[in-house]
Enzyme design. Structure first.
Site, PDB file in Angstrom:
ATOM      1  N   ARG A   1     -47.478  73.318   2.552  1.00  0.00           N
ATOM      2  CA  ARG A   1     -46.323  72.419   2.730  1.00  0.00           C
ATOM      3  C   ARG A   1     -46.138  71.959   4.143  1.00  0.00           C
ATOM      4  NH1 ARG A   1     -44.661  75.207  -0.672  1.00  0.00           N
ATOM      5  NH2 ARG A   1     -46.133  76.773  -0.009  1.00  0.00           N
ATOM      6  N   THR A   2     -46.364  72.798   5.126  1.00  0.00           N
ATOM      7  CA  THR A   2     -46.093  72.345   6.498  1.00  0.00           C
ATOM      8  C   THR A   2     -47.034  71.205   6.863  1.00  0.00           C
ATOM      9  OG1 THR A   2     -45.315  74.545   7.091  1.00  0.00           O
ATOM     10  CG2 THR A   2     -45.853  73.083   8.897  1.00  0.00           C
TER      11      THR A   2
ATOM     12  N   LYS B   1     -67.714  76.780  16.638  1.00  0.00           N
ATOM     13  CA  LYS B   1     -68.785  76.710  17.644  1.00  0.00           C
ATOM     14  C   LYS B   1     -68.347  77.360  18.951  1.00  0.00           C
ATOM     15  CE  LYS B   1     -70.261  72.176  15.975  1.00  0.00           C
ATOM     16  NZ  LYS B   1     -70.261  70.758  16.345  1.00  0.00           N
TER      17      LYS B   1
ATOM     18  N   ARG C   1     -51.061  74.479  14.102  1.00  0.00           N
ATOM     19  CA  ARG C   1     -50.771  75.838  13.603  1.00  0.00           C
ATOM     20  C   ARG C   1     -51.923  76.741  13.998  1.00  0.00           C
ATOM     21  NH1 ARG C   1     -48.669  77.690   7.770  1.00  0.00           N
ATOM     22  NH2 ARG C   1     -46.787  76.867   8.760  1.00  0.00           N
TER      23      ARG C   1
ATOM     24  N   HIS D   1     -41.799  79.305  14.418  1.00  0.00           N
ATOM     25  CA  HIS D   1     -42.127  78.224  13.487  1.00  0.00           C
ATOM     26  C   HIS D   1     -40.976  77.220  13.603  1.00  0.00           C
ATOM     27  CE1 HIS D   1     -43.536  75.958  10.221  1.00  0.00           C
ATOM     28  NE2 HIS D   1     -43.686  76.891   9.295  1.00  0.00           N
TER      29      HIS D   1
HETATM   30  C1  NCD Z   1     -43.837  79.896   6.277  1.00  0.00           C
HETATM   31  C2  NCD Z   1     -44.841  80.164   7.384  1.00  0.00           C
HETATM   32  O1  NCD Z   1     -45.904  79.561   7.415  1.00  0.00           O
HETATM   33  O2  NCD Z   1     -44.518  80.989   8.221  1.00  0.00           O
HETATM   34  N1  NCD Z   1     -44.226  78.865   5.433  1.00  0.00           N
HETATM   35  C3  NCD Z   1     -43.946  77.594   5.751  1.00  0.00           C
HETATM   36  O3  NCD Z   1     -44.326  77.090   6.772  1.00  0.00           O
HETATM   37  N2  NCD Z   1     -43.188  76.914   4.920  1.00  0.00           N
HETATM   38  C4  NCD Z   1     -43.450  81.094   5.544  1.00  0.00           C
HETATM   39  C5  NCD Z   1     -44.524  81.936   4.944  1.00  0.00           C
HETATM   40  O4  NCD Z   1     -45.723  81.644   5.051  1.00  0.00           O
HETATM   41  O5  NCD Z   1     -44.151  82.935   4.338  1.00  0.00           O
END
Ligand code: NCD
Length: 323
Positions: free
Chosen positions: A59-60, A88, A109, A137
């Site tokens: 989702r992110t 690499k 990320r 986050h």
């Molecule tokens: C969260 C994350 O990545 O920390 N998810 C997200 O970004 N919606 C929560 C999770 O992974 O539990």
């Protein structure tokens, strides 16, 4: 012209990088987007977002990509480390210098805490931390704040229970940091003893005289809550499988437990959900976690607009130079 100077760029690494006034401005932009999405359909025409994801995400990453596409921009990037030059041996610092030549903004990320910060220090474009290890986050926090603000009518005067893996859950760490800046909020931290929130967070709450308590049983907190923020046990951050298996089903929110909650309580979850909320709760009008995903799109659109508008202002003032 080649320059090694670090441009005065605005990045988002930590939810505290924006003041509460700046956040309010961002949320107002998100409100406008929510009420008139087509009105924003060309605001980012010709601009490119790079999504650099060294750790899995659905989702992110898709939320960022959709945000840019809905603003009229385009998207490049990679969805896991194995399809990037990291295999690499390329450093994050080099990758972001390369990406800076292609894109106008980057969402990153990374499983290592601080990696997006290293990228930001070398970037010539705004970098957004899309989750760094168990650390922060911030865009999930913006999502959570916008959701609470919309459902509650503001960001003060409520009791929130955060439940599950409070040790490794970065969304919890970021959200608490962000909420302590608003008045009259009480925290109930619900976790098994092994997954308690890190000490630096309880110390911060104590130092700020912020009302909070820790609980082990969800039932002992439920009747008091305006919001229940459920989280999954973070399997990928455990050192051994046995501990994970022992703790993964510690909390399961089901309809009988919802019977203990107030009729106007809302259930939030950053998702993905594993077993911690049973699917029967999805039909309860208090379940707000899918609506929360929608707010995440609005707020990421608002964030991209805000960061790129600020970059444009720097360019107009001759503060940014290109190679
Ligand atoms: C969260 C994350 O990545 O920390 N998810 C997200 O970004 N919606 C929560 C999770 O992974 O539990």
């Amino acid at each position: 012209m080649i320059t090694n100077t670090t441009p005065p760029l605005r990045h988002l690494m930590n939810p505290l990088d924006f003041t509460t006034d700046e956040l309010e401005q961002l949320f107002r932009t998100a409100d406008q987007i929510r009420s008139d999405m087509p009105g924003f359909a060309h605001r980012m025409d010709g601009r490119i977002l790079a999504t650099c994801f060294y750790e899995p995400s659905t989702r992110t990453r898709l939320s960022f990509e959709t945000a840019m596409l809905r603003l009229g921009g385009k998207v490049i990037g990679f969805a896991d480390e194995s399809s990037s030059s990291a295999t690499k041996g390329e450093s994050v610092a080099d990758t972001i210098r390369v990406i800076s030549c292609f894109a106008d903004i980057c969402a990153m990320r990374h499983p290592k805490e601080g990696a997006p910060m290293v990228a930001a220090s070398r970037a010539r474009i705004p970098v957004i931390n899309a989750g760094d290890g168990g650390h922060h986050h911030p865009t999930q926090t913006l999502t959570d704040l916008l959701t609470i603000r919309s459902l509650h009518g503001g960001l003060s005067g409520f009791t929130i229970g955060l439940c599950g893996d409070l040790k490794f859950g970065r969304t919890v760490h970021s959200l608490i940091h962000a909420l302590v800046r608003y008045p009259d909020i009480r925290f109930i931290l619900i976790s098994p003893p092994e997954l308690r929130v890190p000490d630096y967070i309880t110390e911060m709450l104590r130092a700020g005289n912020i009302p909070f308590r820790e609980e082990i049983r969800l039932e002992d907190a439920l009747p008091e809550l305006d919001f229940l923020y459920m989280t999954r046990v973070q399997k990928e951050r455990f050192f051994n499988e046995e501990d994970y298996v022992r703790l993964r089903n510690y909390y399961i929110l089901d309809e009988p437990k919802m019977g203990l909650a107030r009729p106007d309580m809302y259930v939030l979850h950053p998702l993905p959900r594993v077993n911690e909320i049973s699917v029967e709760v999805d039909d309860d009008p208090r379940a707000a976690y899918f609506e929360q995903v929608q707010y995440g799109l609005y707020v990421r659109m608002a964030l991209i607009l805000t960061l790129l508008d600020e970059t444009d202002a720097h360019i107009n003032h001759g503060l940014l130079r290109s190679y």
